[in-house]
Design a protein around this motif. Structure first.
Motif, PDB file in Angstrom:
ATOM      1  N   ARG A  58     -19.561   2.741  10.881  1.00  0.00           N
ATOM      2  CA  ARG A  58     -19.810   3.173   9.820  1.00  0.00           C
ATOM      3  C   ARG A  58     -18.964   4.530  10.273  1.00  0.00           C
ATOM      4  O   ARG A  58     -19.554   4.153  11.406  1.00  0.00           O
ATOM      5  CB  ARG A  58     -20.723   3.182   8.676  1.00  0.00           C
ATOM      6  CG  ARG A  58     -21.861   1.287   8.179  1.00  0.00           C
ATOM      7  CD  ARG A  58     -20.398   1.487   7.261  1.00  0.00           C
ATOM      8  NE  ARG A  58     -20.259   0.133   6.576  1.00  0.00           N
ATOM      9  CZ  ARG A  58     -19.814  -0.607   6.038  1.00  0.00           C
ATOM     10  NH1 ARG A  58     -17.850  -0.552   5.380  1.00  0.00           N
ATOM     11  NH2 ARG A  58     -20.225  -2.437   5.358  1.00  0.00           N
ATOM     12  N   GLN A  72     -11.896   2.418  12.221  1.00  0.00           N
ATOM     13  CA  GLN A  72     -12.108   2.763  10.955  1.00  0.00           C
ATOM     14  C   GLN A  72     -11.757   3.805  10.416  1.00  0.00           C
ATOM     15  O   GLN A  72     -11.290   4.129   9.082  1.00  0.00           O
ATOM     16  CB  GLN A  72     -13.828   3.067  11.070  1.00  0.00           C
ATOM     17  CG  GLN A  72     -14.158   1.335  11.041  1.00  0.00           C
ATOM     18  CD  GLN A  72     -14.599   0.196  10.041  1.00  0.00           C
ATOM     19  OE1 GLN A  72     -13.723   0.825   9.124  1.00  0.00           O
ATOM     20  NE2 GLN A  72     -15.783  -0.545  10.001  1.00  0.00           N
ATOM     21  N   PRO A  97      -1.188   1.876   8.709  1.00  0.00           N
ATOM     22  CA  PRO A  97      -2.238   1.514   9.767  1.00  0.00           C
ATOM     23  C   PRO A  97      -2.671   1.251  10.792  1.00  0.00           C
ATOM     24  O   PRO A  97      -2.362  -0.332  10.570  1.00  0.00           O
ATOM     25  CB  PRO A  97      -3.303   2.294   8.758  1.00  0.00           C
ATOM     26  CG  PRO A  97      -3.245   1.192   7.943  1.00  0.00           C
ATOM     27  CD  PRO A  97      -1.660   1.373   7.635  1.00  0.00           C
ATOM     28  N   CYS A  98      -3.632   0.987  11.790  1.00  0.00           N
ATOM     29  CA  CYS A  98      -4.050   0.632  12.335  1.00  0.00           C
ATOM     30  C   CYS A  98      -4.962  -0.708  11.670  1.00  0.00           C
ATOM     31  O   CYS A  98      -5.753  -0.261  10.788  1.00  0.00           O
ATOM     32  CB  CYS A  98      -5.176   1.311  13.762  1.00  0.00           C
ATOM     33  SG  CYS A  98      -6.224   0.367  13.871  1.00  0.00           S
ATOM     34  N   ASN A  99      -5.426  -2.079  11.708  1.00  0.00           N
ATOM     35  CA  ASN A  99      -6.114  -2.757  11.186  1.00  0.00           C
ATOM     36  C   ASN A  99      -7.385  -2.039  11.285  1.00  0.00           C
ATOM     37  O   ASN A  99      -8.517  -2.383   9.662  1.00  0.00           O
ATOM     38  CB  ASN A  99      -6.565  -3.504  11.827  1.00  0.00           C
ATOM     39  CG  ASN A  99      -6.783  -4.681  10.460  1.00  0.00           C
ATOM     40  OD1 ASN A  99      -6.543  -5.598  10.224  1.00  0.00           O
ATOM     41  ND2 ASN A  99      -8.391  -5.232  11.376  1.00  0.00           N
ATOM     42  N   GLY A 100      -8.371  -1.389  11.957  1.00  0.00           N
ATOM     43  CA  GLY A 100      -9.853  -0.945  11.731  1.00  0.00           C
ATOM     44  C   GLY A 100     -10.106  -1.815  11.574  1.00  0.00           C
ATOM     45  O   GLY A 100     -11.213  -1.048  10.439  1.00  0.00           O
ATOM     46  N   LEU A 101     -10.623  -2.184  12.685  1.00  0.00           N
ATOM     47  CA  LEU A 101     -12.503  -3.202  11.819  1.00  0.00           C
ATOM     48  C   LEU A 101     -13.487  -2.701  12.705  1.00  0.00           C
ATOM     49  O   LEU A 101     -14.181  -3.169  12.534  1.00  0.00           O
ATOM     50  CB  LEU A 101     -11.640  -4.613  11.958  1.00  0.00           C
ATOM     51  CG  LEU A 101     -13.330  -4.711  10.580  1.00  0.00           C
ATOM     52  CD1 LEU A 101     -13.615  -4.784   9.553  1.00  0.00           C
ATOM     53  CD2 LEU A 101     -13.446  -6.510  11.462  1.00  0.00           C
ATOM     54  N   ARG A 154      -7.898   3.931   8.777  1.00  0.00           N
ATOM     55  CA  ARG A 154      -8.205   2.996   7.503  1.00  0.00           C
ATOM     56  C   ARG A 154      -8.043   3.992   6.830  1.00  0.00           C
ATOM     57  O   ARG A 154      -7.917   4.153   5.308  1.00  0.00           O
ATOM     58  CB  ARG A 154      -8.557   2.009   7.475  1.00  0.00           C
ATOM     59  CG  ARG A 154      -8.567   1.433   6.538  1.00  0.00           C
ATOM     60  CD  ARG A 154      -9.476  -0.462   6.659  1.00  0.00           C
ATOM     61  NE  ARG A 154      -9.930  -0.521   5.184  1.00  0.00           N
ATOM     62  CZ  ARG A 154     -11.000  -0.042   3.985  1.00  0.00           C
ATOM     63  NH1 ARG A 154     -11.806   0.877   4.675  1.00  0.00           N
ATOM     64  NH2 ARG A 154     -10.816  -0.474   2.885  1.00  0.00           N
ATOM     65  N   CYS A 180      -0.227  -3.686   4.507  1.00  0.00           N
ATOM     66  CA  CYS A 180      -1.230  -4.435   5.584  1.00  0.00           C
ATOM     67  C   CYS A 180      -0.702  -4.840   6.548  1.00  0.00           C
ATOM     68  O   CYS A 180       0.226  -5.309   6.501  1.00  0.00           O
ATOM     69  CB  CYS A 180      -2.252  -5.237   4.688  1.00  0.00           C
ATOM     70  SG  CYS A 180      -2.855  -6.324   5.194  1.00  0.00           S
ATOM     71  N   PRO A 181      -1.470  -4.524   7.682  1.00  0.00           N
ATOM     72  CA  PRO A 181      -0.271  -4.442   9.014  1.00  0.00           C
ATOM     73  C   PRO A 181      -1.362  -6.412   9.784  1.00  0.00           C
ATOM     74  O   PRO A 181       0.135  -6.824   9.652  1.00  0.00           O
ATOM     75  CB  PRO A 181      -1.489  -3.862  10.492  1.00  0.00           C
ATOM     76  CG  PRO A 181      -2.748  -3.661   9.478  1.00  0.00           C
ATOM     77  CD  PRO A 181      -2.524  -3.597   8.304  1.00  0.00           C
ATOM     78  N   VAL A 182      -2.186  -7.066   8.660  1.00  0.00           N
ATOM     79  CA  VAL A 182      -2.149  -8.288   9.319  1.00  0.00           C
ATOM     80  C   VAL A 182      -0.981  -9.235   8.682  1.00  0.00           C
ATOM     81  O   VAL A 182       0.012  -9.378   8.976  1.00  0.00           O
ATOM     82  CB  VAL A 182      -3.358  -8.623   9.322  1.00  0.00           C
ATOM     83  CG1 VAL A 182      -3.586 -10.052   9.293  1.00  0.00           C
ATOM     84  CG2 VAL A 182      -4.143  -7.657  10.441  1.00  0.00           C
ATOM     85  N   PHE A 183      -1.484  -8.670   7.239  1.00  0.00           N
ATOM     86  CA  PHE A 183      -0.330  -9.369   6.133  1.00  0.00           C
ATOM     87  C   PHE A 183       0.949  -8.998   6.141  1.00  0.00           C
ATOM     88  O   PHE A 183       2.240 -10.341   6.015  1.00  0.00           O
ATOM     89  CB  PHE A 183      -0.733  -8.798   4.967  1.00  0.00           C
ATOM     90  CG  PHE A 183       0.072  -9.423   4.009  1.00  0.00           C
ATOM     91  CD1 PHE A 183       0.280 -10.851   3.637  1.00  0.00           C
ATOM     92  CD2 PHE A 183      -0.815  -9.006   2.516  1.00  0.00           C
ATOM     93  CE1 PHE A 183       0.897 -12.030   2.803  1.00  0.00           C
ATOM     94  CE2 PHE A 183       0.035 -10.355   1.551  1.00  0.00           C
ATOM     95  CZ  PHE A 183       0.660 -11.475   1.934  1.00  0.00           C
ATOM     96  N   LEU A 205       0.347   1.472   1.017  1.00  0.00           N
ATOM     97  CA  LEU A 205      -0.430   0.775   2.017  1.00  0.00           C
ATOM     98  C   LEU A 205       0.266  -0.405   2.535  1.00  0.00           C
ATOM     99  O   LEU A 205       0.757  -1.141   1.605  1.00  0.00           O
ATOM    100  CB  LEU A 205      -1.897   0.823   1.421  1.00  0.00           C
ATOM    101  CG  LEU A 205      -2.676   0.434   2.567  1.00  0.00           C
ATOM    102  CD1 LEU A 205      -2.570   1.559   3.787  1.00  0.00           C
ATOM    103  CD2 LEU A 205      -4.063   0.166   2.197  1.00  0.00           C
ATOM    104  N   GLU A 224      -4.240   7.491  -1.747  1.00  0.00           N
ATOM    105  CA  GLU A 224      -5.015   8.072  -2.838  1.00  0.00           C
ATOM    106  C   GLU A 224      -4.567   9.719  -3.561  1.00  0.00           C
ATOM    107  O   GLU A 224      -4.504   9.320  -4.783  1.00  0.00           O
ATOM    108  CB  GLU A 224      -6.652   8.393  -2.441  1.00  0.00           C
ATOM    109  CG  GLU A 224      -6.890   6.868  -3.229  1.00  0.00           C
ATOM    110  CD  GLU A 224      -9.048   7.074  -2.184  1.00  0.00           C
ATOM    111  OE1 GLU A 224      -9.364   5.772  -2.663  1.00  0.00           O
ATOM    112  OE2 GLU A 224      -9.100   7.868  -1.847  1.00  0.00           O
ATOM    113  N   LEU A 265      -5.884   5.655   3.470  1.00  0.00           N
ATOM    114  CA  LEU A 265      -6.613   5.226   2.012  1.00  0.00           C
ATOM    115  C   LEU A 265      -6.491   6.600   1.602  1.00  0.00           C
ATOM    116  O   LEU A 265      -6.082   6.481   0.564  1.00  0.00           O
ATOM    117  CB  LEU A 265      -7.663   4.598   2.088  1.00  0.00           C
ATOM    118  CG  LEU A 265      -7.357   3.169   2.781  1.00  0.00           C
ATOM    119  CD1 LEU A 265      -9.293   2.683   2.267  1.00  0.00           C
ATOM    120  CD2 LEU A 265      -7.065   2.013   1.859  1.00  0.00           C
TER     121      LEU A 265
END
Lengths: 136, 290
Positions: free
Chosen positions: B103, B19, B9-13, B22, B38-41, B36, B30, B26
């Motif tokens: 949010r 958001q 996914p997009c990092n979405g912050l 993300r 993590c795009p940054v990692f 999943l 689920e 998720l």
């Protein structure tokens, strides 16, 4: 820093691990509720992919990083592009003060998890206020 | 059937669309056996995710038009199985995204759940709706050459739009795809976004997209009907469109609803050849002027 400049609060991506999620939630609580006028966040993916706007927004600017795990993606990535890191928070360190707490999963926090997030956010808030005060 | 994706996914912050990306990721993870990334990692230390990314069909969920997740997939040389961009979906579903709040509100959360359900369910529908229809393979082609380029057109059994898309009807079913001109113009095709199986498409409505390093081409559906299958081969190997857009590079299969009347708005091979010649000449002239 200028009085009007907001402190960058940059958490780790927060995908896949509960400590990452806590970092993310603490950042969102800080910039969204506790001090939206003094702090703002930025998507870490922009930072690591070398987005010009993200680099300009961070280079030489006061930043607080919050990392979930020891890989320190946020602190390392922000440092690489010249962010002035005033504080490096590690969720893992904060968890050591809460032995036995069950914060939840990578997708959902428990009451314990939210309590600790609130505590981290309060610490972040305090630090943002200090950094902002230094700029006056 | 339980799906199992590698979900990137997009990092979405810092944006609502992120958001949502993300949240969708998720939910898919689920409700299925998906894993999943993590795009940054993944970008800074890919060893953890290489196996997951290479051994599972890759689902990429972008938040906005910056398409960080898609770019990361391209950077890592990954084949994308399924792609979704949240801002496109919100437009399609008439949901206006908040600019400031980080949010998600009820409308956004509900849409995330619906989009995740679509991603999880889609292939089940495809399996049940696809039926065996034999589509004749063109024996030879009309050829038009210009400089080093050679454009092929199947002479029979295919109808075309001026937008360089084709339909091959067989009974009440039809395959659709793009013409040789499109694949040559785009060059190496890297991504294939299929139309959703089960949806009704109008004649000249959108029916998926293909993308190369040069541009995105939205397929203009030559006929109206219900999408009953997509060419799953393209999800892993979109380059098949470059190899032969009329055979293994077909895009989707439809159940036709009004072909007899709609045929009047389409071109046969000779008619399309004239359109093609004009386009190629115009392109050639523009290139020289440039």
């Amino acid at each position: 820093m200028s009085i009007n400049e907001k402190v960058k609060v940059i958490p780790c991506s927060g995908m896949g691990k509960v400590f990452g999620l806590m970092a993310r939630e603490a950042a969102l609580r800080t910039v969204g509720q506790l001090c939206p006028d003094k702090a703002e966040t930025m998507c870490l993916a922009y930072v690591v992919t070398g987005d010009a706007e993200a680099e300009a927004g961070i280079d030489g600017k006061p930043c607080i990083t919050i990392d979930g795990c020891p890989k320190m993606c946020s602190a390392k990535s922000v440092a690489i592009i010249g962010g002035d890191i005033k504080e490096e928070f590690k969720v893992l360190d904060i968890m050591k003060e809460h032995k036995g707490a069950q914060p939840g999963t990578a997708t959902e926090l428990t009451t314990d998890g939210w309590t600790i997030v609130d505590k981290i956010a309060a610490t972040l808030h305090e630090r943002v206020q200090q950094i902002h005060g230094e700029g006056r | 059937m339980t799906k199992k994706y590698a979900v990137l996914p997009c990092n979405g912050l810092d944006k609502c669309a992120g958001q949502m990306a993300r949240e969708i990721a998720l939910t898919v993870c689920e409700k299925t056996d998906s894993q999943l990334i993590c795009p940054v990692f993944y970008r800074v230390a890919d060893a953890r995710y290489n196996k997951i990314a290479n051994e599972n069909p890759l689902l990429v969920i972008d938040g906005c038009a910056t398409r960080c997740a898609s770019k990361l997939a391209a950077e890592k040389n990954l084949k994308i199985y399924r792609k979704m961009t949240v801002t496109d979906e919100t437009q399609k579903h008439g949901v206006t995204l908040a600019i400031e709040p980080l949010r998600l509100w009820e409308d956004e959360i509900n849409l995330c759940a619906a989009l995740a359900a679509e991603l999880i369910k889609e292939e089940d529908v495809a399996e049940s709706m696809a039926a065996a229809v034999i589509y004749p393979v063109p024996g030879d082609y009309l050829i038009h050459t210009k400089d080093k380029f050679m454009f092929r057109i199947p002479p029979e059994g295919f109808y075309f739009t001026e937008n360089d898309c084709w339909v091959q009807p067989v009974g009440n079913r039809a395959r659709i795809g793009v013409a040789d001109y499109v694949q040559q113009s785009l060059s190496d095709i890297m991504f294939f976004t299929p139309p959703p199986v089960g949806v009704e498409v109008e004649q000249f409505g959108e029916a998926g997209a293909i993308e190369s390093g040069k541009a995105v081409f939205e397929l203009v559906c030559p006929v109206s009907g219900k999408i009953v299958a997509i060419n799953k081969e393209l999800l892993n190997s979109p380059e098949k469109i470059n190899e032969n857009p009329y055979e293994q590079g077909w895009i989707a299969e439809l159940e036709l609803t009004n072909f007899d009347e709609e045929k009047d708005f389409l071109l046969d091979a000779d008619g399309y050849l004239q359109v093609l010649k004009r386009k190629v000449d115009e392109f050639h002239v523009n290139q020289r002027k440039g």
